[in-house]
Design a protein around this motif. Structure first.
Motif, PDB file in Angstrom:
ATOM      1  N   ARG A  10      75.236  73.385  20.605  1.00 58.76           N
ATOM      2  CA  ARG A  10      75.432  74.604  21.404  1.00 58.76           C
ATOM      3  C   ARG A  10      74.990  75.842  20.631  1.00 58.76           C
ATOM      4  N   LEU A  11      75.357  75.911  19.340  1.00 59.27           N
ATOM      5  CA  LEU A  11      75.002  77.064  18.517  1.00 59.27           C
ATOM      6  C   LEU A  11      73.493  77.241  18.444  1.00 59.27           C
ATOM      7  N   PHE A  12      72.773  76.147  18.167  1.00 55.77           N
ATOM      8  CA  PHE A  12      71.323  76.253  18.045  1.00 55.77           C
ATOM      9  C   PHE A  12      70.659  76.488  19.400  1.00 55.77           C
ATOM     10  N   ALA A  13      71.257  76.006  20.462  1.00 55.13           N
ATOM     11  CA  ALA A  13      70.729  76.300  21.795  1.00 55.13           C
ATOM     12  C   ALA A  13      70.850  77.795  22.083  1.00 55.13           C
ATOM     13  N   GLN A  14      71.960  78.408  21.653  1.00 58.86           N
ATOM     14  CA  GLN A  14      72.125  79.850  21.822  1.00 58.86           C
ATOM     15  C   GLN A  14      71.162  80.628  20.927  1.00 58.86           C
ATOM     16  N   LEU A  15      71.036  80.187  19.673  1.00 63.28           N
ATOM     17  CA  LEU A  15      70.155  80.902  18.734  1.00 63.28           C
ATOM     18  C   LEU A  15      68.692  80.865  19.168  1.00 63.28           C
ATOM     19  N   PHE A  16      68.252  79.693  19.627  1.00 63.84           N
ATOM     20  CA  PHE A  16      66.832  79.511  19.894  1.00 63.84           C
ATOM     21  C   PHE A  16      66.469  79.592  21.370  1.00 63.84           C
ATOM     22  N   GLN A  17      67.357  80.095  22.213  1.00 62.60           N
ATOM     23  CA  GLN A  17      67.030  80.192  23.636  1.00 62.60           C
ATOM     24  C   GLN A  17      65.762  81.035  23.804  1.00 62.60           C
ATOM     25  N   GLY A  18      64.841  80.545  24.599  1.00 64.46           N
ATOM     26  CA  GLY A  18      63.597  81.249  24.859  1.00 64.46           C
ATOM     27  C   GLY A  18      62.512  81.047  23.810  1.00 64.46           C
ATOM     28  N   TYR A  19      62.744  80.147  22.849  1.00 68.95           N
ATOM     29  CA  TYR A  19      61.738  79.959  21.788  1.00 68.95           C
ATOM     30  C   TYR A  19      60.427  79.404  22.333  1.00 68.95           C
ATOM     31  N   ARG A  20      60.486  78.624  23.409  1.00 70.59           N
ATOM     32  CA  ARG A  20      59.260  78.011  23.935  1.00 70.59           C
ATOM     33  C   ARG A  20      58.304  79.052  24.499  1.00 70.59           C
ATOM     34  N   SER A  21      58.824  80.190  24.948  1.00 74.06           N
ATOM     35  CA  SER A  21      57.942  81.235  25.484  1.00 74.06           C
ATOM     36  C   SER A  21      57.162  81.936  24.377  1.00 74.06           C
ATOM     37  N   CYS A  22      57.545  81.730  23.139  1.00 74.48           N
ATOM     38  CA  CYS A  22      56.866  82.364  22.008  1.00 74.48           C
ATOM     39  C   CYS A  22      55.983  81.392  21.234  1.00 74.48           C
ATOM     40  N   LEU A  23      55.750  80.214  21.794  1.00 71.99           N
ATOM     41  CA  LEU A  23      54.861  79.241  21.156  1.00 71.99           C
ATOM     42  C   LEU A  23      53.447  79.417  21.685  1.00 71.99           C
ATOM     43  N   GLN A  24      52.480  79.296  20.798  1.00 70.18           N
ATOM     44  CA  GLN A  24      51.081  79.382  21.191  1.00 70.18           C
ATOM     45  C   GLN A  24      50.342  78.193  20.593  1.00 70.18           C
ATOM     46  N   LEU A  25      49.627  77.470  21.440  1.00 68.42           N
ATOM     47  CA  LEU A  25      48.860  76.312  21.007  1.00 68.42           C
ATOM     48  C   LEU A  25      47.448  76.775  20.680  1.00 68.42           C
ATOM     49  N   ILE A  26      47.042  76.593  19.441  1.00 69.61           N
ATOM     50  CA  ILE A  26      45.708  77.014  18.990  1.00 69.61           C
ATOM     51  C   ILE A  26      44.857  75.765  18.860  1.00 69.61           C
ATOM     52  N   ARG A  27      43.748  75.728  19.562  1.00 64.73           N
ATOM     53  CA  ARG A  27      42.903  74.531  19.603  1.00 64.73           C
ATOM     54  C   ARG A  27      41.553  74.725  18.908  1.00 64.73           C
ATOM     55  N   ILE A  28      41.487  75.536  17.880  1.00 61.41           N
ATOM     56  CA  ILE A  28      40.214  75.719  17.190  1.00 61.41           C
ATOM     57  C   ILE A  28      39.997  74.673  16.111  1.00 61.41           C
TER      58      ILE A  28
END
Length: 183
Positions: A10-28
């Motif tokens: 629960r703690l880490f779910a609260q801390l990292f909520q929304g982390y997926r919106s800040c991920l960027q996949l770089i394909r170079i």
């Protein structure tokens, strides 16, 4: 044990909520690289001045977390469900300890079920060895090697390898040289 793990979940779910919106996949690169925008994450949550979370995001454990959980196509687990669907529930339970404890117990039960999908199979009894079983010889003797047959097999292998075309070198991945600097 499971309840303590559920609390940390629960703690880490609260801390990292929304982390997926800040991920960027770089394909170079040959292998895609996943980059996490720390400043965007902290800015979205209004936690730019939060020293603790900044140190967590700069740690090696978080870098491993991003590389493991960053790919968009992978098996989802209980943490992913919490971060995606249960964040509002966790926020609503903050002022209500009985509801929070109930949720922790539900999560603990789910963790237990995930680790023990067939609980009746987890507690099988192992039969005791029979009386005198330690005195019996269970190992069969290794067969004797025929030295003549070994030499024949070696000669056949050498004859085949001499008549075979030379092996081609397989393509190995390597670092592309950067070349001279631009003047």
């Amino acid at each position: 044990d499971k309840e303590v793990r559920a609390i940390f979940l629960r703690l880490f779910a609260q801390l990292f909520q929304g982390y997926r919106s800040c991920l960027q996949l770089i394909r170079i690169h040959a292998e895609p690289v996943i980059h996490f925008h720390k400043a965007a994450f902290l800015g979205q949550r209004g936690l730019i001045e939060n020293d603790f979370l900044t140190k967590v995001l700069n740690g090696m454990a978080f870098a491993g977390f991003v590389s493991e959980r960053g790919p968009p196509f992978r098996t989802c687990d209980l943490f992913d469900e919490l971060v995606a669907f249960e964040v509002e529930r966790i926020k609503a339970e903050e002022g209500n300890p009985p509801k929070m404890i109930k949720h922790v117990r539900e999560l603990a039960e789910q963790l237990f079920k995930n680790e023990n999908p067939n609980p009746h199979m987890a507690f099988q009894k192992v039969p005791r060895p029979t009386e005198g079983s330690h005195l019996r010889v269970h190992i069969l003797p290794f067969p004797r090697i025929n030295e003549g047959r070994v030499q024949e097999l070696l000669q056949e292998g050498l004859a085949r390898s001499q008549g075979a075309p030379p092996a081609t070198r397989g393509d190995k991945k390597c670092v592309v040289p950067a070349g001279p600097p631009v003047g």
